[in-house]
Enzyme design. Structure first.
Site, short mmCIF file in Angstrom:
data_model
loop_
_atom_site.label_atom_id
_atom_site.label_comp_id
_atom_site.label_asym_id
_atom_site.label_seq_id
_atom_site.Cartn_x
_atom_site.Cartn_y
_atom_site.Cartn_z
N GLU A 1 0.84 -1.21 0.00
CA GLU A 1 0.00 0.00 0.00
C GLU A 1 0.87 1.26 0.00
O GLU A 1 0.62 2.22 -0.73
CB GLU A 1 -0.91 -0.01 1.23
CG GLU A 1 -1.74 1.26 1.41
CD GLU A 1 -1.93 1.61 2.87
OE1 GLU A 1 -1.76 2.80 3.20
OE2 GLU A 1 -2.25 0.71 3.66
N HIS A 2 1.92 1.26 0.81
CA HIS A 2 2.85 2.39 0.83
C HIS A 2 3.57 2.55 -0.50
O HIS A 2 3.71 3.66 -1.03
CB HIS A 2 3.89 2.18 1.94
CG HIS A 2 3.43 2.52 3.31
ND1 HIS A 2 4.10 3.39 4.14
CD2 HIS A 2 2.35 2.10 4.02
CE1 HIS A 2 3.47 3.50 5.29
NE2 HIS A 2 2.40 2.71 5.25
#
Length: 414
Positions: free
Chosen positions: A44-45
């Site tokens: 996600e990052h």
């Protein structure tokens, strides 16, 4: 659904000039192996760190320049990337989000940089007693199954995740057949379908992503204590409860409101108003596809903890033995109707509900859900309370040191 398996769900709200778009991946921490613990959150990052056509700064600046919001989150059963913009900037939101999902670079340098960020994030979570107590309860009740692991990962797992393993995780779970695109607001459904039909698919790992293991439930209960250098402690007292598709949840949802769902609830009146033992106390449930937790949460001075546990036990025993009044049930149903309507009042909330329901395969409408709550009888609430509370609870305490002997004695006589 497009020929490649991508699902597209929308809700057109003509009265608004805003547009909320989310891309939901059917993967969360429960789908990870112990070796990949934290990979979904790590990814996600990384999908914000740059694509073949945009740098990380350009990804954010493109949406912020039109006053929009761009963000993401990882949960235990899905991951979501979303944007909120004006309707006139809908095409821009689609372009940026699909670029991130399909064309991110995920360089070794970005992996190392975000690893340091996530390790700091884990340290920050470790300083939060409420999160520590909640995670301890989940680990105790769900054990080594996916629901028992923290979404963010552990220091050891994040430290050892490699770029190839993260990229493989991306390829395996971000295939079109595992994605849902949800939009709400001033939406032109056919235009969105046409736009997404030309998006290049992410190259995928051969085979079908494995299903998560069934959740194993520990019903033995127990006490968990995590000492932190604080003046107060946070407590979570929990019981295993059904998953989202179980019809028992309707009665349990109303039970949550009656016992600890606001300032008129039984526990708030007893613990806060009459005795001043805690600033607040709440009851609620967290449900996943095949399991859940029904819990009571509060913060207090360590010397008041045993008294609160005693009151919680007495309140739950009273409901299990004698049920609830017709006035309490009517108030809980009204509260459920109002809270549900308010929680989905806006394109962002409606987009989120559309996406999560599609990921989980939940096709129930809000009207159907509220009708099911309205049909619950007082006797059903009592029966569910009796079934829930016949097992000993798991109690997690994080924060200031608490004398454990009195609390253990209360739990042993549950």
């Amino acid at each position: 659904m497009l020929p490649n398996g991508l699902q597209i769900v929308t809700e057109d709200i003509r009265s608004t000039n805003t547009y909320a778009l989310g891309i939901f991946a059917s993967v969360g921490s429960r789908h990870e192996t112990p070796q990949l613990h934290g990979a979904s959150h790590f990814l996600e990052h990384l999908l914000f760190k740059g694509t073949s056509t945009r740098t990380a700064e350009q990804i954010s600046a493109t949406i912020e320049a039109v006053g929009g919001e761009l963000n993401a989150y990882t949960a235990k059963e899905h991951t979501c990337f979303y944007a909120r913009v004006l309707h006139s900037d809908a095409e821009l939101a689609v372009d940026v989000l699909t670029d991130m999902i399909s064309n991110s670079m995920i360089t070794g340098e970005d992996v190392d940089a975000e690893r340091a960020v996530i390790l700091d994030e884990i340290s920050m979570h470790a300083d939060d007693p409420t999160e520590q107590a909640a995670e301890a309860v989940a680990a105790a009740v769900f054990g080594t199954s996916g629901l028992g692991r923290a979404v963010i990962g552990s220091p050891s797992s994040v430290a050892t995740l490699s770029r190839p393993s993260i990229v493989q995780h991306w390829s395996r779970y971000y295939r079109p057949s595992s994605l849902v695109v949800a939009a709400a607001g001033k939406v032109e459904h056919d235009r969105l379908v046409q736009r997404l039909a030309v998006v290049d698919a992410q190259p995928v790992v051969p085979g079908t992503p494995p299903d998560p293991s069934p959740t194993m439930i520990n019903e033995q209960g127990g006490l968990i204590m995590r000492k932190l250098p604080l003046e107060q402690c946070s407590a979570v007292l929990a019981f295993p409860s059904p998953g989202i598709f179980d019809s028992r949840r309707y009665a349990l949802g109303l039970l949550s409101l009656i016992v600890g769902g606001g300032m008129a609830s039984r526990l708030f009146v007893e613990v806060r108003e009459r005795r001043g033992l805690s600033y607040s106390i709440d009851a609620g449930e967290t449900a996943y596809s095949d399991a859940g937790l029904w819990s009571v949460e509060w913060q207090c001075a360590p010397g008041k903890l045993a008294a609160i546990v005693k009151l919680v036990r007495a309140t739950l025993a009273e409901v299990a033995a004698h049920g609830v009044t017709s006035e309490e049930l009517a108030r809980a149903k009204g509260q459920m109707r109002g809270q549900t309507a308010l929680s989905f009042d806006g394109p962002g909330s409606r987009m989120s509900r559309l996406g999560i329901n599609a990921v989980l395969g939940d096709d129930r409408t809000l009207t159907e859900l509220l009708r099911s709550f309205d049909q619950v009888s007082a006797d059903q609430v009592r029966v569910e309370a009796e079934m829930l509370f016949k097992h000993p609870p798991t109690l997690a305490i994080a924060g200031a040191k608490v004398a454990s002997r009195g609390v253990e004695s209360l739990l042993s006589r549950w």
